[in-house]
Design a protein around this motif. Structure first.
Motif, PDB file in Angstrom:
ATOM      1  N   CYS A  30       0.793  -1.243   0.000  1.00 20.49           N
ATOM      2  CA  CYS A  30       0.000   0.000   0.000  1.00 20.49           C
ATOM      3  C   CYS A  30       0.816   1.279   0.000  1.00 20.49           C
ATOM      4  O   CYS A  30       0.257   2.352  -0.242  1.00 20.49           O
ATOM      5  CB  CYS A  30      -0.907   0.041   1.238  1.00 20.49           C
ATOM      6  N   GLN A  31       2.078   1.203   0.312  1.00 14.43           N
ATOM      7  CA  GLN A  31       2.835   2.415   0.607  1.00 14.43           C
ATOM      8  C   GLN A  31       3.786   2.758  -0.545  1.00 14.43           C
ATOM      9  O   GLN A  31       4.395   1.854  -1.118  1.00 14.43           O
ATOM     10  CB  GLN A  31       3.653   2.173   1.890  1.00 14.43           C
ATOM     11  N   PRO A  32       3.928   4.046  -0.855  1.00 12.13           N
ATOM     12  CA  PRO A  32       4.926   4.431  -1.852  1.00 12.13           C
ATOM     13  C   PRO A  32       6.309   3.931  -1.424  1.00 12.13           C
ATOM     14  O   PRO A  32       6.653   3.967  -0.238  1.00 12.13           O
ATOM     15  CB  PRO A  32       4.870   5.962  -1.845  1.00 12.13           C
ATOM     16  N   GLY A  33       7.066   3.443  -2.373  1.00 13.38           N
ATOM     17  CA  GLY A  33       8.401   2.930  -2.071  1.00 13.38           C
ATOM     18  C   GLY A  33       8.404   1.474  -1.643  1.00 13.38           C
ATOM     19  O   GLY A  33       9.462   0.919  -1.361  1.00 13.38           O
ATOM     20  N   GLY A  34       7.228   0.851  -1.594  1.00  8.68           N
ATOM     21  CA  GLY A  34       7.153  -0.552  -1.168  1.00  8.68           C
ATOM     22  C   GLY A  34       7.389  -1.520  -2.315  1.00  8.68           C
ATOM     23  O   GLY A  34       7.603  -1.126  -3.470  1.00  8.68           O
ATOM     24  N   PHE A  35       7.305  -2.806  -1.979  1.00 10.23           N
ATOM     25  CA  PHE A  35       7.586  -3.874  -2.939  1.00 10.23           C
ATOM     26  C   PHE A  35       6.640  -3.827  -4.141  1.00 10.23           C
ATOM     27  O   PHE A  35       7.073  -3.930  -5.292  1.00 10.23           O
ATOM     28  CB  PHE A  35       7.478  -5.217  -2.217  1.00 10.23           C
ATOM     29  N   ALA A  36       5.340  -3.643  -3.866  1.00  2.62           N
ATOM     30  CA  ALA A  36       4.357  -3.664  -4.959  1.00  2.62           C
ATOM     31  C   ALA A  36       4.635  -2.544  -5.957  1.00  2.62           C
ATOM     32  O   ALA A  36       4.573  -2.753  -7.175  1.00  2.62           O
ATOM     33  CB  ALA A  36       2.937  -3.539  -4.402  1.00  2.62           C
ATOM     34  N   GLU A  37       4.930  -1.368  -5.437  1.00  2.79           N
ATOM     35  CA  GLU A  37       5.213  -0.253  -6.348  1.00  2.79           C
ATOM     36  C   GLU A  37       6.476  -0.528  -7.151  1.00  2.79           C
ATOM     37  O   GLU A  37       6.536  -0.221  -8.350  1.00  2.79           O
ATOM     38  CB  GLU A  37       5.352   1.055  -5.564  1.00  2.79           C
ATOM     39  N   PRO A 100      12.974  -2.789  -0.734  1.00  6.25           N
ATOM     40  CA  PRO A 100      12.946  -1.375  -0.311  1.00  6.25           C
ATOM     41  C   PRO A 100      12.747  -1.194   1.199  1.00  6.25           C
ATOM     42  O   PRO A 100      13.229  -0.228   1.769  1.00  6.25           O
ATOM     43  CB  PRO A 100      11.743  -0.807  -1.073  1.00  6.25           C
ATOM     44  N   MET A 101      12.026  -2.147   1.842  1.00  8.10           N
ATOM     45  CA  MET A 101      11.762  -2.001   3.283  1.00  8.10           C
ATOM     46  C   MET A 101      12.050  -3.316   4.008  1.00  8.10           C
ATOM     47  O   MET A 101      11.166  -3.948   4.562  1.00  8.10           O
ATOM     48  CB  MET A 101      10.314  -1.563   3.512  1.00  8.10           C
ATOM     49  N   GLY A 102      13.283  -3.739   3.945  1.00 12.19           N
ATOM     50  CA  GLY A 102      13.683  -4.996   4.591  1.00 12.19           C
ATOM     51  C   GLY A 102      13.482  -6.182   3.679  1.00 12.19           C
ATOM     52  O   GLY A 102      13.222  -6.013   2.478  1.00 12.19           O
ATOM     53  N   ARG A 103      13.603  -7.366   4.239  1.00 17.44           N
ATOM     54  CA  ARG A 103      13.463  -8.589   3.422  1.00 17.44           C
ATOM     55  C   ARG A 103      12.010  -8.702   2.947  1.00 17.44           C
ATOM     56  O   ARG A 103      11.065  -8.614   3.737  1.00 17.44           O
ATOM     57  CB  ARG A 103      13.859  -9.827   4.226  1.00 17.44           C
ATOM     58  N   ILE A 104      11.832  -8.943   1.671  1.00 17.20           N
ATOM     59  CA  ILE A 104      10.515  -8.876   1.038  1.00 17.20           C
ATOM     60  C   ILE A 104       9.597  -9.996   1.522  1.00 17.20           C
ATOM     61  O   ILE A 104       9.960 -11.179   1.477  1.00 17.20           O
ATOM     62  CB  ILE A 104      10.674  -8.921  -0.493  1.00 17.20           C
ATOM     63  N   ASP A 107       7.982 -12.067   7.590  1.00 19.84           N
ATOM     64  CA  ASP A 107       7.336 -11.656   8.839  1.00 19.84           C
ATOM     65  C   ASP A 107       8.344 -10.943   9.739  1.00 19.84           C
ATOM     66  O   ASP A 107       9.471 -11.412   9.922  1.00 19.84           O
ATOM     67  CB  ASP A 107       6.779 -12.902   9.549  1.00 19.84           C
ATOM     68  N   GLY A 108       7.921  -9.800  10.288  1.00 24.29           N
ATOM     69  CA  GLY A 108       8.781  -9.052  11.191  1.00 24.29           C
ATOM     70  C   GLY A 108       9.556  -7.939  10.518  1.00 24.29           C
ATOM     71  O   GLY A 108      10.108  -7.069  11.196  1.00 24.29           O
ATOM     72  N   GLU A 109       9.607  -7.951   9.203  1.00 20.82           N
ATOM     73  CA  GLU A 109      10.321  -6.891   8.476  1.00 20.82           C
ATOM     74  C   GLU A 109       9.408  -5.668   8.325  1.00 20.82           C
ATOM     75  O   GLU A 109       8.180  -5.780   8.354  1.00 20.82           O
ATOM     76  CB  GLU A 109      10.768  -7.387   7.100  1.00 20.82           C
ATOM     77  N   GLU A 110      10.021  -4.522   8.100  1.00 22.62           N
ATOM     78  CA  GLU A 110       9.268  -3.267   8.000  1.00 22.62           C
ATOM     79  C   GLU A 110       8.202  -3.320   6.894  1.00 22.62           C
ATOM     80  O   GLU A 110       7.059  -2.915   7.094  1.00 22.62           O
ATOM     81  CB  GLU A 110      10.252  -2.118   7.715  1.00 22.62           C
ATOM     82  N   GLY A 111       8.562  -3.849   5.747  1.00 17.71           N
ATOM     83  CA  GLY A 111       7.647  -3.824   4.601  1.00 17.71           C
ATOM     84  C   GLY A 111       6.440  -4.723   4.785  1.00 17.71           C
ATOM     85  O   GLY A 111       5.356  -4.439   4.263  1.00 17.71           O
ATOM     86  N   SER A 112       6.600  -5.817   5.513  1.00 18.84           N
ATOM     87  CA  SER A 112       5.478  -6.750   5.680  1.00 18.84           C
ATOM     88  C   SER A 112       4.539  -6.307   6.792  1.00 18.84           C
ATOM     89  O   SER A 112       3.461  -6.883   6.958  1.00 18.84           O
ATOM     90  CB  SER A 112       5.995  -8.161   5.965  1.00 18.84           C
TER      91      SER A 112
END
Lengths: 222, 222
Positions: A30-37, A100-104, A107-112
């Motif tokens: 959902c967030q700009p700079g994330g994996f999906a984007e 972009p936000m830790g390991r893609i 569980d426990g990483e910033e992006g997840s």
């Protein structure tokens, strides 16, 4: 029993047996700079449901009703990650790699983790799901049965992937589900629109769709 | 390894680890005078896939490869029928009642059996599924794992209901699935068309789609 307007016909439920389900409102989706984007998806398309889900979460909490959260992610040792899922299409950056936000999708990483707007409150159930169906290899069904929850109000992202898959699998298990039309979004607006119509076809073959307004009005009137 | 043209990119598989899956080619869903038609569905829309599936079945059998059949039905005592499924929309004729071809969606009744064109051959696995996901409360996953089957070529009806639900749940379990575009149909052509596009979106998030011709050519060339 409460009744609200819905498609394909009114949705009836006992307020003592309903839960709000919020699917995969995670930074990486959902967030700009994330994996999906980073994969080229248009994140703007999933923004509208965020404040709607926040409002529903607040209303369910005020009413003392359960709010349940799912997040698609895998264990740090990747033991619950099918090889086929990791390798599909031989991507440059795979699940478990540093993104972009830790390991893609780990569980426990910033992006997840959840976006701040839709984050769980203390004590709310969080289901870490390794697939698109939140019932697969999780305690979701047991949790709901133990608490006599029979009705699920379903929100989240993305509509045609984890949201509809979980709704279809909930329906198989005998839950009466309502997908909140303005409480779910997809990177592909057409897929969202057609999914909303296909789940209610043939007399509600998978369940109902409705609006957040009808649910909020009902909870406010109690 | 064999490779065939597919969406969103070529589909690669080991011919020793692939099975054909034929979903719900039952009289009540496909035949004039059946349950689905009595509900107002246009049966003509699911006719085109029938000869295609028959050709694929013949080719898999000639090649000595497994052909697996699912049928949506319930036990005569209704013990595997969720109350919500039976009562949804308070229909005039419910699952378990006597319909045009015996008790509706009950295992062993005429209507729940397979149409002659796509019927199982002796020794082929038949999965009686109580839901739309052929993995739910069945031996499907165990059967496939025991035989080292990793790739599923998926056909049947209807595309957006049991076919995509089973494909999505197979994908969660780590199978690489190809949905045969001309080997599946829906009562709603738009739902079929959009489902075919949504399963291959985002780099094949659920798997692949392809044509029967490419599979038949591959098997014929061996």
């Amino acid at each position: 029993m409460a009744t609200i307007e819905a498609n394909p016909f009114p949705y009836e439920f006992d307020v003592n047996h309903v839960a709000l389900v919020c699917i995969d409102m995670q930074r990486d989706f959902c967030q700009p700079g994330g994996f999906a984007e980073s994969l080229g998806n248009n994140i703007d398309n999933v923004a509208p449901c965020i404040p709607v889900i926040a409002e529903l979460q607040a209303a369910f909490r005020t009413a003392g009703l359960p709010v349940i959260h799912t997040k698609e992610c895998h264990k740090p040792d990747l033991s619950d990650l099918p090889t086929a899922k990791r390798n599909r299409g031989n991507p440059k950056v795979k699940i478990g790699d540093v993104g972009p936000m830790g390991r893609i999708l780990i569980d426990g990483e910033e992006g997840s983790d959840f976006i701040a707007e839709n984050a769980p409150a203390a004590g709310e159930l969080v289901i870490a799901e390794p697939g698109k169906d939140a019932f697969y290899r999780t305690i979701f069904h047991e949790y709901l049965m133990t608490r006599n929850i029979t009705n699920l109000v379903i929100t989240g992202v993305t509509t045609e992937v984890c949201v509809q898959t979980t709704m279809r699998c909930a329906n198989d298990r005998g839950y009466d589900c309502l997908m909140v039309a303005d409480g779910t979004d997809s990177y592909f607006p057409e897929f969202k629109e057609v999914t909303l119509r296909s789940v209610v076809a043939q007399g509600g073959i998978v369940g109902w769709t409705g609006t957040s307004e009808t649910i909020l009005n009902l909870l406010a009137s109690r």
